[in-house]
Enzyme design. Structure first.
Site, mmCIF file in Angstrom:
data_model
loop_
_atom_site.group_PDB
_atom_site.id
_atom_site.type_symbol
_atom_site.label_atom_id
_atom_site.label_comp_id
_atom_site.label_asym_id
_atom_site.label_seq_id
_atom_site.Cartn_x
_atom_site.Cartn_y
_atom_site.Cartn_z
ATOM 1 N N ARG A 94 45.320 47.741 35.878
ATOM 2 C CA ARG A 94 44.271 46.701 35.918
ATOM 3 C C ARG A 94 42.880 47.295 35.671
ATOM 4 O O ARG A 94 41.891 46.848 36.241
ATOM 5 C CB ARG A 94 44.256 45.951 37.253
ATOM 6 C CG ARG A 94 45.512 45.177 37.564
ATOM 7 C CD ARG A 94 45.735 43.998 36.622
ATOM 8 N NE ARG A 94 46.807 43.159 37.105
ATOM 9 C CZ ARG A 94 48.110 43.402 36.896
ATOM 10 N NH1 ARG A 94 48.495 44.448 36.192
ATOM 11 N NH2 ARG A 94 49.016 42.560 37.370
ATOM 12 N N SER A 96 46.337 37.399 41.635
ATOM 13 C CA SER A 96 46.219 38.403 42.707
ATOM 14 C C SER A 96 44.745 38.718 42.936
ATOM 15 O O SER A 96 44.041 39.072 41.991
ATOM 16 C CB SER A 96 46.926 39.700 42.317
ATOM 17 O OG SER A 96 48.269 39.468 42.000
ATOM 18 N N GLU A 131 40.748 42.961 42.804
ATOM 19 C CA GLU A 131 41.110 43.001 41.383
ATOM 20 C C GLU A 131 40.258 42.013 40.588
ATOM 21 O O GLU A 131 39.940 42.233 39.423
ATOM 22 C CB GLU A 131 42.608 42.665 41.239
ATOM 23 C CG GLU A 131 43.189 43.042 39.890
ATOM 24 C CD GLU A 131 43.511 41.830 39.050
ATOM 25 O OE1 GLU A 131 43.316 41.898 37.826
ATOM 26 O OE2 GLU A 131 43.948 40.810 39.610
HETATM 27 P P1 FAD Z 1 37.634 35.754 32.520
HETATM 28 O O1 FAD Z 1 37.952 35.402 33.915
HETATM 29 O O2 FAD Z 1 36.920 34.771 31.693
HETATM 30 O O3 FAD Z 1 36.805 37.106 32.525
HETATM 31 C C1 FAD Z 1 37.201 38.180 33.341
HETATM 32 C C2 FAD Z 1 36.223 39.350 33.112
HETATM 33 O O4 FAD Z 1 36.382 39.830 31.784
HETATM 34 C C3 FAD Z 1 34.756 38.930 33.250
HETATM 35 O O5 FAD Z 1 34.041 40.004 33.800
HETATM 36 C C4 FAD Z 1 34.346 38.664 31.820
HETATM 37 O O6 FAD Z 1 32.944 38.822 31.605
HETATM 38 C C5 FAD Z 1 35.144 39.731 31.081
HETATM 39 N N1 FAD Z 1 35.466 39.317 29.718
HETATM 40 C C6 FAD Z 1 36.099 38.177 29.343
HETATM 41 N N2 FAD Z 1 36.202 38.132 28.005
HETATM 42 C C7 FAD Z 1 35.614 39.262 27.542
HETATM 43 C C8 FAD Z 1 35.380 39.797 26.233
HETATM 44 N N3 FAD Z 1 35.749 39.138 25.124
HETATM 45 N N4 FAD Z 1 34.745 40.986 26.130
HETATM 46 C C9 FAD Z 1 34.339 41.671 27.235
HETATM 47 N N5 FAD Z 1 34.532 41.219 28.483
HETATM 48 C C10 FAD Z 1 35.162 40.042 28.630
HETATM 49 N N6 FAD Z 1 46.562 39.046 35.485
HETATM 50 C C11 FAD Z 1 47.500 39.958 35.228
HETATM 51 O O7 FAD Z 1 47.193 41.063 34.760
HETATM 52 N N7 FAD Z 1 48.822 39.699 35.463
HETATM 53 C C12 FAD Z 1 49.244 38.535 35.953
HETATM 54 O O8 FAD Z 1 50.439 38.339 36.141
HETATM 55 C C13 FAD Z 1 48.272 37.522 36.243
HETATM 56 N N8 FAD Z 1 48.644 36.346 36.764
HETATM 57 C C14 FAD Z 1 47.701 35.395 37.031
HETATM 58 C C15 FAD Z 1 48.121 34.179 37.545
HETATM 59 C C16 FAD Z 1 47.208 33.178 37.828
HETATM 60 C C17 FAD Z 1 47.681 31.865 38.387
HETATM 61 C C18 FAD Z 1 45.827 33.406 37.573
HETATM 62 C C19 FAD Z 1 44.825 32.324 37.823
HETATM 63 C C20 FAD Z 1 45.394 34.644 37.064
HETATM 64 C C21 FAD Z 1 46.325 35.645 36.796
HETATM 65 N N9 FAD Z 1 45.955 36.906 36.294
HETATM 66 C C22 FAD Z 1 46.905 37.835 35.995
HETATM 67 C C23 FAD Z 1 44.525 37.223 36.083
HETATM 68 C C24 FAD Z 1 43.969 36.755 34.723
HETATM 69 O O9 FAD Z 1 44.816 35.818 34.136
HETATM 70 C C25 FAD Z 1 43.762 37.909 33.746
HETATM 71 O O10 FAD Z 1 42.920 38.893 34.310
HETATM 72 C C26 FAD Z 1 43.156 37.444 32.414
HETATM 73 O O11 FAD Z 1 43.186 38.492 31.484
HETATM 74 C C27 FAD Z 1 41.722 36.939 32.557
HETATM 75 O O12 FAD Z 1 41.336 36.377 31.322
HETATM 76 P P2 FAD Z 1 40.133 35.362 31.203
HETATM 77 O O13 FAD Z 1 39.904 35.113 29.759
HETATM 78 O O14 FAD Z 1 40.347 34.182 32.048
HETATM 79 O O15 FAD Z 1 38.948 36.262 31.783
HETATM 80 N N1 EPU Z 2 55.253 40.138 49.325
HETATM 81 C C1 EPU Z 2 55.266 39.775 50.657
HETATM 82 N N2 EPU Z 2 54.510 38.709 51.039
HETATM 83 C C2 EPU Z 2 53.754 37.999 50.179
HETATM 84 C C3 EPU Z 2 53.728 38.373 48.795
HETATM 85 C C4 EPU Z 2 54.502 39.462 48.404
HETATM 86 O O1 EPU Z 2 55.936 40.390 51.471
HETATM 87 O O2 EPU Z 2 53.108 37.052 50.602
HETATM 88 C C5 EPU Z 2 56.082 41.301 48.904
HETATM 89 C C6 EPU Z 2 57.528 40.867 48.606
HETATM 90 O O3 EPU Z 2 58.375 41.877 49.085
HETATM 91 C C7 EPU Z 2 57.570 40.850 47.087
HETATM 92 C C8 EPU Z 2 56.561 41.961 46.721
HETATM 93 O O4 EPU Z 2 55.558 41.868 47.726
HETATM 94 O O5 EPU Z 2 58.845 41.154 46.589
HETATM 95 C C9 EPU Z 2 55.956 41.827 45.345
HETATM 96 O O6 EPU Z 2 55.446 40.503 45.162
HETATM 97 P P1 EPU Z 2 55.389 39.831 43.704
HETATM 98 O O7 EPU Z 2 56.656 40.074 42.977
HETATM 99 O O8 EPU Z 2 54.920 38.438 43.875
HETATM 100 O O9 EPU Z 2 54.313 40.700 42.931
HETATM 101 P P2 EPU Z 2 52.897 41.230 43.369
HETATM 102 O O10 EPU Z 2 52.980 42.704 43.563
HETATM 103 O O11 EPU Z 2 52.334 40.423 44.467
HETATM 104 C C10 EPU Z 2 52.150 41.849 40.938
HETATM 105 C C11 EPU Z 2 50.927 41.605 40.112
HETATM 106 C C12 EPU Z 2 50.969 40.222 39.507
HETATM 107 C C13 EPU Z 2 52.193 40.124 38.603
HETATM 108 C C14 EPU Z 2 53.453 40.399 39.436
HETATM 109 C C15 EPU Z 2 54.699 40.472 38.578
HETATM 110 C C16 EPU Z 2 49.127 42.962 40.998
HETATM 111 C C17 EPU Z 2 47.869 43.014 41.792
HETATM 112 N N3 EPU Z 2 49.734 41.777 40.912
HETATM 113 O O12 EPU Z 2 52.071 40.935 42.021
HETATM 114 O O13 EPU Z 2 49.798 40.038 38.726
HETATM 115 O O14 EPU Z 2 52.292 38.838 38.018
HETATM 116 O O15 EPU Z 2 53.312 41.655 40.133
HETATM 117 O O16 EPU Z 2 54.673 41.622 37.793
HETATM 118 O O17 EPU Z 2 49.546 43.985 40.460
HETATM 119 C C18 EPU Z 2 47.534 39.289 38.814
HETATM 120 O O18 EPU Z 2 47.193 40.434 38.439
HETATM 121 O O19 EPU Z 2 46.692 38.372 39.002
HETATM 122 C C19 EPU Z 2 48.938 38.994 39.036
HETATM 123 C C20 EPU Z 2 49.366 37.805 39.449
#
Ligand code: FAD
Ligand code: EPU
Length: 338
Positions: free
Chosen positions: A164, A238, A334
């Site tokens: 990240r 997250s 994050e």
């Molecule tokens: P924004 O929120 O618009 O911007 C984030 C940051 O990046 C800001 O500082 C912004 O200024 C900067 N930025 C945006 N665009 C640019 C650009 N073109 N150039 C330079 N800087 C820029 N992330 C994961 O990694 N894995 C996941 O599984 C995941 N699951 C998610 C689930 C949910 C329900 C939600 C709401 C979020 C999740 N995220 C996850 C986080 C998010 O989706 C990612 O970080 C995504 O890449 C953010 O993109 P955005 O365009 O919305 O960025």
């Molecule tokens: N867990 C708990 N309690 C909770 C949540 C999780 O005990 O309330 C434990 C469980 O054992 C579960 C484990 O944590 O099995 C892992 O949880 P999960 O599979 O939901 O994944 P995560 O580690 O919470 C990460 C990423 C996610 C990504 C998933 C799948 C980070 C910070 N988050 O979540 O990314 O989608 O793995 O790969 O690395 C994001 O970055 O916004 C994001 C959603």
């Protein structure tokens, strides 16, 4: 270009925080962006490029210029024996890009299906899910140097990807706007089902012939069952990173807490599930006003309606403090705090 003043960002961030931008505009081309940044009025004030607003928490109004990125387009730039090289403009919606790749049989991003946000933020955070990170398929990117107003190319090593993390979140924070990202995608897919949940879901879907489309569907199903949909409840995924600790500390913690959830890393350190740590501190499902911790996933902070950004931030600080006190581990946020 129309410049709006005191513009509400409520619908432009997935937390649904009612913050405003002193100035707001949308850009549709690199030329638009360059023209905007060369205007005297905007040279000396802060600017913020906004994608889907899905990884950002506004704790106050933004005193400066918010630029909504609408740079669109996807093209195949070249191919060789093993790879397709595909370039996406930074304003493309990430999941649409993934769907485009699947439709064209470009393999490698299927595990990253349904991550909210735009292509431009994907290298900034090195987005990751279900065993794949963007660094695994990254080729190069073009970015605008804000100070010089010139376009530069970054290769894999210039980006300094980490978990990240990238150079755009550290040393070069707020110095570049990512314009386009090129990906190196496999002609022959390498299916990554290392995450147990994917195997299980494929079985439940009764998939006999594995494909990138089937993996994408499985990932979408898992995500829909686990993560709150921001259109229903404000969140940014997250809120904290999963912390990495050394083996010695892991052994001590595991002795004290046998149910500790941890994964062994290649460097022999351990990554802990921050969601588990937060849940053990009693936060899961807790509400403080309209700010809260999701009831099914403790790593996700939520806005139940009218929470202010600083209230969500204050809740995150309480969580940090209690995890530190109970486990001696310093969680790191994050989400980008503005
Ligand atoms: P924004 O929120 O618009 O911007 C984030 C940051 O990046 C800001 O500082 C912004 O200024 C900067 N930025 C945006 N665009 C640019 C650009 N073109 N150039 C330079 N800087 C820029 N992330 C994961 O990694 N894995 C996941 O599984 C995941 N699951 C998610 C689930 C949910 C329900 C939600 C709401 C979020 C999740 N995220 C996850 C986080 C998010 O989706 C990612 O970080 C995504 O890449 C953010 O993109 P955005 O365009 O919305 O960025
Ligand atoms: N867990 C708990 N309690 C909770 C949540 C999780 O005990 O309330 C434990 C469980 O054992 C579960 C484990 O944590 O099995 C892992 O949880 P999960 O599979 O939901 O994944 P995560 O580690 O919470 C990460 C990423 C996610 C990504 C998933 C799948 C980070 C910070 N988050 O979540 O990314 O989608 O793995 O790969 O690395 C994001 O970055 O916004 C994001 C959603």
């Amino acid at each position: 270009m129309e410049i709006r003043e005191n513009y509400s960002l409520k619908k432009l961030n997935t937390f649904g925080i009612d913050a405003s931008a002193e100035y707001y505009t949308e850009v549709f081309s690199v030329a638009d962006l360059q023209e905007l940044l060369s205007e005297k009025k905007f040279e000396s004030i802060p600017n913020l490029i906004l994608g889907g607003g899905s990884n950002i928490l506004f704790t106050k109004n933004f005193a400066g210029l918010v630029i909504k990125n609408n740079l669109n387009g996807i093209s195949l730039i070249k191919e060789d024996a093993n790879y397709f090289y595909v370039k996406a403009q930074s304003g493309e919606v990430w999941h649409n890009f993934v769907m485009y790749c699947i439709a064209n049989n470009y393999a490698g991003v299927e595990n990253l299906s349904l991550i909210p946000g735009n292509v431009g933020a994907s290298p900034m955070q090195n987005i990751g899910a279900y065993g794949v990170e963007i660094k695994d398929v990254f080729y190069e990117l073009e970015a605008l140097n804000i100070k010089k107003n010139t376009v530069e190319t970054f290769n894999y090593s210039n980006c300094k990807f980490g978990y990240r993390e990238s150079v755009f979140k550290s040393e070069l924070k707020n110095k570049y706007i990512i314009l386009s990202v090129s990906f190196k995608l496999y002609k022959t897919p390498i299916f990554n089902t290392s995450y147990g949940a994917i195997e299980k879901e494929l079985e439940a879907m009764k998939v006999s012939d594995i494909s990138i489309a089937a993996i994408s569907k499985a990932v979408c199903n898992i995500r829909n069952s686990k993560l709150p949909n921001p259109t229903e409840i404000g969140n940014a995924g997250s809120f904290f990173k999963n912390p990495e600790i050394e083996k010695g500390q892991y052994i001590l913690l595991k002795e004290k807490y046998p149910a500790l959830v941890a994964y062994l890393l290649e460097n022999k350190n351990y990554k802990l599930a921050a969601g588990w740590l937060i849940e053990q501190c009693g936060w899961k499902g807790k509400k403080v006003g309209d700010a809260g911790v999701h009831k099914n996933q403790a790593l996700v902070l939520v806005n139940y309606g009218k929470a202010k950004g600083d209230e969500i931030y204050a809740l995150s600080q309480q969580i940090l403090d209690s995890v530190k006190e109970k486990f001696g581990i310093a969680l790191e946020r994050e989400v980008n705090i503005i």
